[in-house]
Design a protein around this motif. Structure first.
Motif, PDB file in Angstrom:
ATOM      1  N   TYR A   1       0.675  -1.255  -0.136  1.00 54.16           N
ATOM      2  CA  TYR A   1      -0.102   0.149   0.078  1.00 54.16           C
ATOM      3  C   TYR A   1       0.985   1.126  -0.012  1.00 54.16           C
ATOM      4  CZ  TYR A   1      -3.939   2.995   1.536  1.00 54.16           C
ATOM      5  OH  TYR A   1      -4.862   3.924   1.682  1.00 54.16           O
ATOM      6  N   ARG A   2       0.783   2.121  -0.794  1.00 54.95           N
ATOM      7  CA  ARG A   2       1.636   3.350  -1.109  1.00 54.95           C
ATOM      8  C   ARG A   2       1.564   4.142  -0.049  1.00 54.95           C
ATOM      9  NH1 ARG A   2       0.162   8.413  -2.970  1.00 54.95           N
ATOM     10  NH2 ARG A   2       1.720   9.692  -3.845  1.00 54.95           N
ATOM     11  N   LYS A   3       0.557   4.332   0.684  1.00 46.45           N
ATOM     12  CA  LYS A   3       0.656   5.121   1.966  1.00 46.45           C
ATOM     13  C   LYS A   3       1.264   4.485   3.272  1.00 46.45           C
ATOM     14  CE  LYS A   3      -3.047   8.382   1.866  1.00 46.45           C
ATOM     15  NZ  LYS A   3      -4.267   8.999   2.635  1.00 46.45           N
ATOM     16  N   HIS A   4       1.687   3.099   3.134  1.00 45.53           N
ATOM     17  CA  HIS A   4       2.468   2.795   4.159  1.00 45.53           C
ATOM     18  C   HIS A   4       3.995   2.791   3.726  1.00 45.53           C
ATOM     19  CE1 HIS A   4      -0.469  -0.599   5.610  1.00 45.53           C
ATOM     20  NE2 HIS A   4      -1.044   0.467   5.514  1.00 45.53           N
ATOM     21  N   VAL A   5       4.216   2.902   2.469  1.00 41.76           N
ATOM     22  CA  VAL A   5       5.464   3.278   1.840  1.00 41.76           C
ATOM     23  C   VAL A   5       5.978   4.744   2.193  1.00 41.76           C
ATOM     24  CG1 VAL A   5       7.160   3.748  -0.195  1.00 41.76           C
ATOM     25  CG2 VAL A   5       5.566   1.631   0.319  1.00 41.76           C
ATOM     26  N   ILE A   6       4.853   5.774   2.097  1.00 42.34           N
ATOM     27  CA  ILE A   6       5.369   7.115   2.468  1.00 42.34           C
ATOM     28  C   ILE A   6       5.278   7.271   3.828  1.00 42.34           C
ATOM     29  CG2 ILE A   6       4.136   9.180   2.351  1.00 42.34           C
ATOM     30  CD1 ILE A   6       2.586   8.457  -0.213  1.00 42.34           C
ATOM     31  N   THR A   7       4.729   6.385   4.537  1.00 38.89           N
ATOM     32  CA  THR A   7       4.800   6.871   6.007  1.00 38.89           C
ATOM     33  C   THR A   7       5.922   5.824   6.689  1.00 38.89           C
ATOM     34  OG1 THR A   7       2.998   5.152   6.131  1.00 38.89           O
ATOM     35  CG2 THR A   7       2.544   7.711   6.581  1.00 38.89           C
ATOM     36  N   GLN A   8       6.581   5.170   5.770  1.00 37.69           N
ATOM     37  CA  GLN A   8       7.757   4.256   6.212  1.00 37.69           C
ATOM     38  C   GLN A   8       7.377   3.315   7.177  1.00 37.69           C
ATOM     39  OE1 GLN A   8      10.853   7.377   7.321  1.00 37.69           O
ATOM     40  NE2 GLN A   8      11.181   7.748   5.052  1.00 37.69           N
ATOM     41  N   GLN A   9       6.397   2.627   7.114  1.00 42.36           N
ATOM     42  CA  GLN A   9       6.048   1.529   7.883  1.00 42.36           C
ATOM     43  C   GLN A   9       7.119   0.568   8.119  1.00 42.36           C
ATOM     44  OE1 GLN A   9       2.888   1.600   9.873  1.00 42.36           O
ATOM     45  NE2 GLN A   9       3.135   3.750   9.264  1.00 42.36           N
ATOM     46  N   PRO A  10       7.524   0.436   9.421  1.00 47.13           N
ATOM     47  CA  PRO A  10       8.801  -0.555   9.521  1.00 47.13           C
ATOM     48  C   PRO A  10       8.583  -2.060   9.194  1.00 47.13           C
ATOM     49  CG  PRO A  10       7.410  -0.189  11.566  1.00 47.13           C
ATOM     50  CD  PRO A  10       6.863   0.512  10.774  1.00 47.13           C
ATOM     51  N   TYR A  11       7.383  -2.664   8.723  1.00 51.63           N
ATOM     52  CA  TYR A  11       7.131  -4.017   8.311  1.00 51.63           C
ATOM     53  C   TYR A  11       7.901  -4.162   7.123  1.00 51.63           C
ATOM     54  CZ  TYR A  11       3.274  -3.172   5.106  1.00 51.63           C
ATOM     55  OH  TYR A  11       2.423  -2.777   4.073  1.00 51.63           O
ATOM     56  N   ILE A  12       7.894  -2.998   6.128  1.00 50.71           N
ATOM     57  CA  ILE A  12       8.061  -3.103   4.770  1.00 50.71           C
ATOM     58  C   ILE A  12       9.542  -3.677   4.520  1.00 50.71           C
ATOM     59  CG2 ILE A  12       8.296  -1.950   2.500  1.00 50.71           C
ATOM     60  CD1 ILE A  12       5.991  -0.162   3.296  1.00 50.71           C
ATOM     61  N   PRO A  13      10.600  -3.099   5.171  1.00 52.65           N
ATOM     62  CA  PRO A  13      11.927  -3.533   5.056  1.00 52.65           C
ATOM     63  C   PRO A  13      12.033  -4.888   5.699  1.00 52.65           C
ATOM     64  CG  PRO A  13      11.849  -1.656   6.518  1.00 52.65           C
ATOM     65  CD  PRO A  13      10.552  -1.666   5.914  1.00 52.65           C
ATOM     66  N   GLN A  14      11.281  -5.140   6.752  1.00 57.60           N
ATOM     67  CA  GLN A  14      11.493  -6.602   7.449  1.00 57.60           C
ATOM     68  C   GLN A  14      10.829  -7.615   6.510  1.00 57.60           C
ATOM     69  OE1 GLN A  14       9.054  -5.737  11.020  1.00 57.60           O
ATOM     70  NE2 GLN A  14      10.448  -4.333  11.791  1.00 57.60           N
ATOM     71  N   LEU A  15       9.870  -7.233   5.753  1.00 60.94           N
ATOM     72  CA  LEU A  15       9.362  -8.267   4.837  1.00 60.94           C
ATOM     73  C   LEU A  15      10.219  -8.574   3.640  1.00 60.94           C
ATOM     74  CD1 LEU A  15       6.705  -9.775   4.361  1.00 60.94           C
ATOM     75  CD2 LEU A  15       5.803  -7.893   2.943  1.00 60.94           C
TER      76      LEU A  15
END
Length: 291
Positions: free
Chosen positions: A240-254
């Motif tokens: 989800y793009r908004k998760h990317v913009i707000t730098q949700q920590p699960y993204i790099p972990q995933l």
């Protein structure tokens, strides 16, 4: 004191961001009061939300679909002079009104000026209309600013406001509040910065300094930085793009998790309406498309 009430659905993870944006906007415009809520607050503290709505000058809402919440809000916001509702239930979006621009009580799709330009986007497939709508929202203000008619200027401002919101992030949301205050509440805000933009669709990696605009550019970079991964299988990840913009920590972990499993992650972020575009145009081969 002028008041904006913002209610965002499906975004409890962004509650702190919106509070920070409200603080930033009110620092720049002390005569402005901003009350930021999530859809969860409609259930947990309805009296507080209702009190904020009473006497509000602007109602802003996004991603609200729950029937009971929509009906509750409809009864309480119709007297608010400026109502901006994006990507929500049609019953709520129909209340949108800013200046002379209104979506109307019984909308049949998009407003005519929007539909006219929207028809210029995409390839005519019905499935691409929402993706085209996002494209229109991004470029629409640039096209409409040359038309001086008052009604179209309000439409242009509606698009500008959405542009800040869609771009996301603290600075953009604060600037959106500033745009509303400056253009419609007769308040001083200072110079409005342009939106800090992120592509509507793209790819990312925690080791990369910027976004990628195609799987090819991403995979070229990946093979150059990690040559040992050449023959590893690839797996697509939709974010989800908004998760990317707000730098949700699960993204790099995933992403790291897939790499540790011996896979090449292909993390694609979308606004939410371009999922079929990513799957069809970015993750499907021409051979698969004709099957």
């Amino acid at each position: 004191m002028k008041r904006i009430v913002l209610i965002a659905g499906f975004e409890s993870f962004n509650a702190n961001l919106y509070r920070k944006a409200a603080e930033l906007a009110t620092q720049r415009c002390p005569e402005l009061e901003i009350c930021a809520f999530s859809d969860r607050d409609l259930t947990t503290q309805p009296d507080t939300v209702e009190q904020a709505l009473q006497g509000a000058d602007v109602f802003f809402a996004s991603l609200l679909f729950d029937y009971d919440q929509v009906e509750w809000l409809r009864q309480r916001v119709q007297s608010i002079p400026i109502r901006l509702v994006f990507e929500s239930a049609l019953e709520l979006m129909s209340l949108t009104q800013i200046g002379e621009f209104k979506i109307g009580d019984k909308p049949k799709g998009m407003p005519k000026p929007v539909k006219f330009i929207l028809d210029k986007f995409g390839n005519g497939r019905e499935e691409d209309k929402l993706a085209g709508y996002i494209s229109f929202l991004k470029v629409g203000p640039k096209l409409l600013k040359y038309i001086p008619a008052k009604k179209v200027q309000d439409l242009r401002n509606w698009l500008i406001i959405y542009g800040y919101w869609n771009a996301g992030g603290t600075e953009n949301v604060a600037a959106m509040m500033g745009a509303i205050a400056l253009k419609y509440l007769n308040l001083k805000y200072g110079e409005l910065p342009p939106p800090i933009e992120t592509p509507n669709m793209g790819l990312l990696h925690p080791d990369a300094s910027d976004y990628f605009t195609s799987p090819k550019s991403y995979l070229d970079w990946y093979s150059q930085t990690q040559p040992a991964s050449k023959n590893l299988p690839k797996v697509g990840i939709l974010l989800y793009r908004k998760h990317v913009i707000t730098q949700q920590p699960y993204i790099p972990q995933l992403i790291r998790h897939f790499e540790k499993a011996g896979l090449i992650p292909v993390p694609i972020f979308i606004n939410g309406v371009e999922g079929h575009v990513a799957a069809r145009d970015w993750l499907t081969t021409p051979h698969e498309q004709i099957q």
